[in-house]
Motif scaffolding. Structure first.
Motif, PDB file in Angstrom:
ATOM      1  N   GLU A 175      -7.201  20.190 -10.580  1.00 53.93           N
ATOM      2  CA  GLU A 175      -7.984  18.965 -10.744  1.00 53.93           C
ATOM      3  C   GLU A 175      -8.440  18.436  -9.386  1.00 53.93           C
ATOM      4  O   GLU A 175      -9.581  18.005  -9.219  1.00 53.93           O
ATOM      5  CB  GLU A 175      -7.139  17.909 -11.465  1.00 53.93           C
ATOM      6  N   HIS A 176      -7.542  18.506  -8.400  1.00 51.58           N
ATOM      7  CA  HIS A 176      -7.894  18.068  -7.043  1.00 51.58           C
ATOM      8  C   HIS A 176      -8.972  18.956  -6.444  1.00 51.58           C
ATOM      9  O   HIS A 176      -9.911  18.471  -5.785  1.00 51.58           O
ATOM     10  CB  HIS A 176      -6.637  18.088  -6.163  1.00 51.58           C
ATOM     11  N   LEU A 177      -8.868  20.274  -6.659  1.00 47.70           N
ATOM     12  CA  LEU A 177      -9.864  21.214  -6.142  1.00 47.70           C
ATOM     13  C   LEU A 177     -11.246  20.899  -6.713  1.00 47.70           C
ATOM     14  O   LEU A 177     -12.248  20.869  -5.987  1.00 47.70           O
ATOM     15  CB  LEU A 177      -9.455  22.637  -6.485  1.00 47.70           C
ATOM     16  N   ILE A 178     -11.312  20.655  -8.014  1.00 47.76           N
ATOM     17  CA  ILE A 178     -12.601  20.357  -8.648  1.00 47.76           C
ATOM     18  C   ILE A 178     -13.173  19.066  -8.094  1.00 47.76           C
ATOM     19  O   ILE A 178     -14.373  18.956  -7.809  1.00 47.76           O
ATOM     20  CB  ILE A 178     -12.421  20.292 -10.178  1.00 47.76           C
ATOM     21  N   LEU A 184     -17.663  17.457  -2.007  1.00 50.41           N
ATOM     22  CA  LEU A 184     -18.372  18.209  -0.974  1.00 50.41           C
ATOM     23  C   LEU A 184     -19.849  18.343  -1.328  1.00 50.41           C
ATOM     24  O   LEU A 184     -20.724  18.195  -0.467  1.00 50.41           O
ATOM     25  CB  LEU A 184     -17.731  19.586  -0.817  1.00 50.41           C
ATOM     26  N   TYR A 185     -20.146  18.628  -2.587  1.00 48.11           N
ATOM     27  CA  TYR A 185     -21.535  18.735  -3.036  1.00 48.11           C
ATOM     28  C   TYR A 185     -22.251  17.402  -2.842  1.00 48.11           C
ATOM     29  O   TYR A 185     -23.392  17.349  -2.390  1.00 48.11           O
ATOM     30  CB  TYR A 185     -21.554  19.148  -4.500  1.00 48.11           C
ATOM     31  N   ARG A 186     -21.562  16.319  -3.172  1.00 50.14           N
ATOM     32  CA  ARG A 186     -22.179  14.996  -3.058  1.00 50.14           C
ATOM     33  C   ARG A 186     -22.441  14.623  -1.605  1.00 50.14           C
ATOM     34  O   ARG A 186     -23.421  13.949  -1.305  1.00 50.14           O
ATOM     35  CB  ARG A 186     -21.260  13.951  -3.690  1.00 50.14           C
ATOM     36  N   MET A 187     -21.580  15.055  -0.694  1.00 46.77           N
ATOM     37  CA  MET A 187     -21.700  14.653   0.707  1.00 46.77           C
ATOM     38  C   MET A 187     -22.698  15.494   1.485  1.00 46.77           C
ATOM     39  O   MET A 187     -22.955  15.210   2.655  1.00 46.77           O
ATOM     40  CB  MET A 187     -20.339  14.727   1.398  1.00 46.77           C
ATOM     41  N   GLU A 188     -23.262  16.540   0.881  1.00 48.83           N
ATOM     42  CA  GLU A 188     -24.286  17.321   1.582  1.00 48.83           C
ATOM     43  C   GLU A 188     -25.453  16.410   1.948  1.00 48.83           C
ATOM     44  O   GLU A 188     -25.862  15.558   1.146  1.00 48.83           O
ATOM     45  CB  GLU A 188     -24.784  18.469   0.708  1.00 48.83           C
ATOM     46  N   ASP A 292     -13.259  25.654   7.970  1.00 51.07           N
ATOM     47  CA  ASP A 292     -14.004  26.524   7.055  1.00 51.07           C
ATOM     48  C   ASP A 292     -13.667  26.169   5.617  1.00 51.07           C
ATOM     49  O   ASP A 292     -12.517  25.832   5.292  1.00 51.07           O
ATOM     50  CB  ASP A 292     -13.663  27.996   7.309  1.00 51.07           C
ATOM     51  N   ARG A 293     -14.663  26.274   4.759  1.00 47.98           N
ATOM     52  CA  ARG A 293     -14.444  25.932   3.357  1.00 47.98           C
ATOM     53  C   ARG A 293     -13.483  26.917   2.699  1.00 47.98           C
ATOM     54  O   ARG A 293     -13.600  28.127   2.872  1.00 47.98           O
ATOM     55  CB  ARG A 293     -15.775  25.904   2.606  1.00 47.98           C
ATOM     56  N   PHE A 294     -12.552  26.359   1.945  1.00 50.96           N
ATOM     57  CA  PHE A 294     -11.552  27.096   1.168  1.00 50.96           C
ATOM     58  C   PHE A 294     -10.530  27.831   2.037  1.00 50.96           C
ATOM     59  O   PHE A 294      -9.782  28.655   1.524  1.00 50.96           O
ATOM     60  CB  PHE A 294     -12.216  28.090   0.197  1.00 50.96           C
ATOM     61  N   TYR A 295     -10.521  27.536   3.340  1.00 54.39           N
ATOM     62  CA  TYR A 295      -9.492  28.156   4.185  1.00 54.39           C
ATOM     63  C   TYR A 295      -8.228  27.301   4.132  1.00 54.39           C
ATOM     64  O   TYR A 295      -8.270  26.092   4.355  1.00 54.39           O
ATOM     65  CB  TYR A 295      -9.959  28.283   5.631  1.00 54.39           C
ATOM     66  N   ALA A 304       2.432  23.647  -0.282  1.00 61.78           N
ATOM     67  CA  ALA A 304       1.883  22.351   0.106  1.00 61.78           C
ATOM     68  C   ALA A 304       0.391  22.409   0.387  1.00 61.78           C
ATOM     69  O   ALA A 304      -0.233  21.382   0.614  1.00 61.78           O
ATOM     70  CB  ALA A 304       2.612  21.829   1.349  1.00 61.78           C
ATOM     71  N   SER A 305      -0.191  23.619   0.420  1.00 58.54           N
ATOM     72  CA  SER A 305      -1.604  23.742   0.777  1.00 58.54           C
ATOM     73  C   SER A 305      -2.485  23.096  -0.277  1.00 58.54           C
ATOM     74  O   SER A 305      -2.177  23.145  -1.469  1.00 58.54           O
ATOM     75  CB  SER A 305      -1.977  25.213   0.953  1.00 58.54           C
ATOM     76  N   GLY A 306      -3.554  22.477   0.167  1.00 58.21           N
ATOM     77  CA  GLY A 306      -4.449  21.787  -0.755  1.00 58.21           C
ATOM     78  C   GLY A 306      -5.552  22.696  -1.247  1.00 58.21           C
ATOM     79  O   GLY A 306      -5.361  23.893  -1.469  1.00 58.21           O
ATOM     80  N   SER A 307      -6.746  22.103  -1.355  1.00 55.77           N
ATOM     81  CA  SER A 307      -7.878  22.852  -1.904  1.00 55.77           C
ATOM     82  C   SER A 307      -8.586  23.702  -0.855  1.00 55.77           C
ATOM     83  O   SER A 307      -9.367  24.576  -1.181  1.00 55.77           O
ATOM     84  CB  SER A 307      -8.880  21.872  -2.518  1.00 55.77           C
ATOM     85  N   GLY A 308      -8.330  23.414   0.427  1.00 55.86           N
ATOM     86  CA  GLY A 308      -9.054  24.111   1.487  1.00 55.86           C
ATOM     87  C   GLY A 308     -10.421  23.509   1.757  1.00 55.86           C
ATOM     88  O   GLY A 308     -11.232  24.093   2.485  1.00 55.86           O
ATOM     89  N   LEU A 309     -10.681  22.312   1.197  1.00 57.06           N
ATOM     90  CA  LEU A 309     -11.981  21.663   1.379  1.00 57.06           C
ATOM     91  C   LEU A 309     -11.878  20.327   2.105  1.00 57.06           C
ATOM     92  O   LEU A 309     -12.892  19.791   2.541  1.00 57.06           O
ATOM     93  CB  LEU A 309     -12.656  21.440   0.018  1.00 57.06           C
ATOM     94  N   GLY A 310     -10.664  19.776   2.210  1.00 57.27           N
ATOM     95  CA  GLY A 310     -10.513  18.439   2.778  1.00 57.27           C
ATOM     96  C   GLY A 310     -11.078  18.315   4.176  1.00 57.27           C
ATOM     97  O   GLY A 310     -11.869  17.412   4.467  1.00 57.27           O
ATOM     98  N   LEU A 311     -10.701  19.237   5.078  1.00 55.91           N
ATOM     99  CA  LEU A 311     -11.183  19.160   6.456  1.00 55.91           C
ATOM    100  C   LEU A 311     -12.649  19.564   6.561  1.00 55.91           C
ATOM    101  O   LEU A 311     -13.344  19.138   7.488  1.00 55.91           O
ATOM    102  CB  LEU A 311     -10.321  20.031   7.363  1.00 55.91           C
ATOM    103  N   SER A 312     -13.134  20.392   5.633  1.00 57.28           N
ATOM    104  CA  SER A 312     -14.574  20.702   5.614  1.00 57.28           C
ATOM    105  C   SER A 312     -15.374  19.435   5.324  1.00 57.28           C
ATOM    106  O   SER A 312     -16.418  19.180   5.938  1.00 57.28           O
ATOM    107  CB  SER A 312     -14.871  21.761   4.552  1.00 57.28           C
ATOM    108  N   ILE A 313     -14.886  18.625   4.392  1.00 51.86           N
ATOM    109  CA  ILE A 313     -15.555  17.353   4.066  1.00 51.86           C
ATOM    110  C   ILE A 313     -15.460  16.409   5.255  1.00 51.86           C
ATOM    111  O   ILE A 313     -16.436  15.724   5.605  1.00 51.86           O
ATOM    112  CB  ILE A 313     -14.923  16.739   2.807  1.00 51.86           C
ATOM    113  N   VAL A 314     -14.295  16.366   5.897  1.00 57.61           N
ATOM    114  CA  VAL A 314     -14.122  15.504   7.074  1.00 57.61           C
ATOM    115  C   VAL A 314     -15.112  15.889   8.169  1.00 57.61           C
ATOM    116  O   VAL A 314     -15.762  15.030   8.778  1.00 57.61           O
ATOM    117  CB  VAL A 314     -12.670  15.603   7.590  1.00 57.61           C
ATOM    118  N   LYS A 315     -15.242  17.188   8.427  1.00 57.32           N
ATOM    119  CA  LYS A 315     -16.168  17.646   9.470  1.00 57.32           C
ATOM    120  C   LYS A 315     -17.612  17.300   9.111  1.00 57.32           C
ATOM    121  O   LYS A 315     -18.398  16.869   9.971  1.00 57.32           O
ATOM    122  CB  LYS A 315     -16.026  19.155   9.664  1.00 57.32           C
TER     123      LYS A 315
END
Length: 357
Positions: A175-178, A184-188, A292-295, A304-315
């Motif tokens: 659910e968090h990944l989605i 991420l799509y919205r923030m483009e 990097d996305r999904f890394y 404990a790893s998340g979706s791999g998108l959090g820091l991509s959104i931050v950047k």
């Protein structure tokens, strides 16, 4: 005495202590021999004069010709240089067509081919983003249904069932990944229209920490907050998202009973948000790849790893606000410290609607 024998043709003769070049011809009409003579030294001086005048003309004309060629070639390559400059200064996400006014026919073919390539790339990326966003949006309904079924199943199983706990954790993670994919799509930049205003970064960070207090308490994490009002120019939703992702990451990777520090400060030109934790941290070799996305560090092996998108959104948000991100060692001895530096705004911040960020 004749200067040369009466033999038709050219002769070189010595006469009167001089060297002569003699031409002998016979005129039948008048029955006379015609002799024309010229001193050899005079001939050599004339030849030297002709050569010097020819060489001088070439020497003078070469710079003029070179300048003329340089002007013509420079004018012809000017548009090519503009084309190269546009390509050189294009950002990675900029797929807009090249704009050259009335290019020559030879260059117009190249411009058209490059623009066609950029157009194909833009359509391809747009299809990819739409597919990802549509898939994420459509998956929200089955994920919600799955969580309901898991809730119902929990009533039929003994408390603390490990299989059920793992299923619930995976459903929450999915659910968090989605949610992160949709964010991420919205923030483009092509989708998100930022509303820039002067914000209080400290207040946004303080509200974010307060909103996650229950999570900190459940993990018995010690959270320290420090900072005074720090105005920055930004979009409220985007900045709140940036802070939320950084604080969530710090909590996720900090073990139970660990420590988290959130601080804001300022220099003469920058406003700094720093979030540190006492988690496992990361190697320096990982610090570039985490954007990097999904890394994910440790991949699926790290619970404990998340979706791999959090820091991509931050950047992405940081780039939209001309901010820089630095990753370093945590002051707690272990863990990670994330510093985001924003340009300084001297205007007073606008209060958040309803007193919240």
């Amino acid at each position: 005495t004749a200067i040369a024998p009466f033999v038709p043709g050219f002769h070189d003769r010595n006469f009167n202590d001089q060297r002569w070049r003699v031409l002998v011809r016979y005129a039948q009409a008048s029955d006379h021999w015609i002799l024309v003579a010229q001193r050899a030294d005079t001939r050599y001086l004339l030849a030297d004069s002709i050569v010097m005048e020819s060489v001088l003309a070439v020497v003078v004309s070469l710079p003029v010709a070179a300048l003329f060629i340089w002007v013509i070639v420079g004018h012809g390559l000017r548009l090519l240089a503009r084309l190269a400059s546009q390509l050189r200064h294009k950002k990675a996400a900029d797929l807009s067509p090249l704009d050259l006014d009335n290019p020559p026919e030879e260059l117009a073919v190249i411009v058209a081919a490059v623009n066609a390539l950029l157009n194909r790339l833009a359509r391809s990326f747009a299809r990819e983003r739409r597919l990802t966003a549509d898939a994420a949006h459509e998956l929200r309904t089955p994920i919600a249904a799955l969580k309901i079924h898991l809730h119902n199943l929990a009533g039929k199983l003994p408390p603390g069932d490990p299989t059920l706990a793992q299923l619930q954790a995976e459903a929450t993670r999915l659910e968090h990944l989605i949610a992160q994919i949709l964010l991420l799509y919205r923030m483009e930049p092509e989708h998100y229209r930022a509303t820039m205003e002067v914000l209080d970064l400290t207040e946004i960070a303080r509200q974010t920490v307060a909103n996650r207090y229950a999570e900190f308490e459940s993990k018995e994490q010690d959270v320290h907050f420090e900072g005074h009002s720090q105005p920055i120019l930004g979009d409220r939703f985007a900045i709140a998202t940036l802070v939320e992702n950084l604080v969530a990451n710090a909590s996720r990777y900090t073990p139970n009973g660990g420590r988290i520090a959130v601080a804001t400060s300022a220099t003469a030109e920058r406003v700094i948000l720093e979030i540190s934790d006492s988690g496992p941290g990361m190697a320096e070799s990982e610090r570039e790849r985490v954007f990097d996305r999904f890394y994910r560090i440790g991949g699926d092996r790290n619970p404990a790893s998340g979706s791999g998108l959090g820091l991509s959104i931050v950047k992405l948000i940081a780039e939209q606000h001309h901010a820089t991100i630095r990753l370093g060692a945590s002051p707690f001895g272990s863990g990670l410290s994330v510093c985001v530096e924003f340009p300084l705004s001297e205007e007073p911040p606008v209060a958040a609607p309803n007193g919240s960020a």
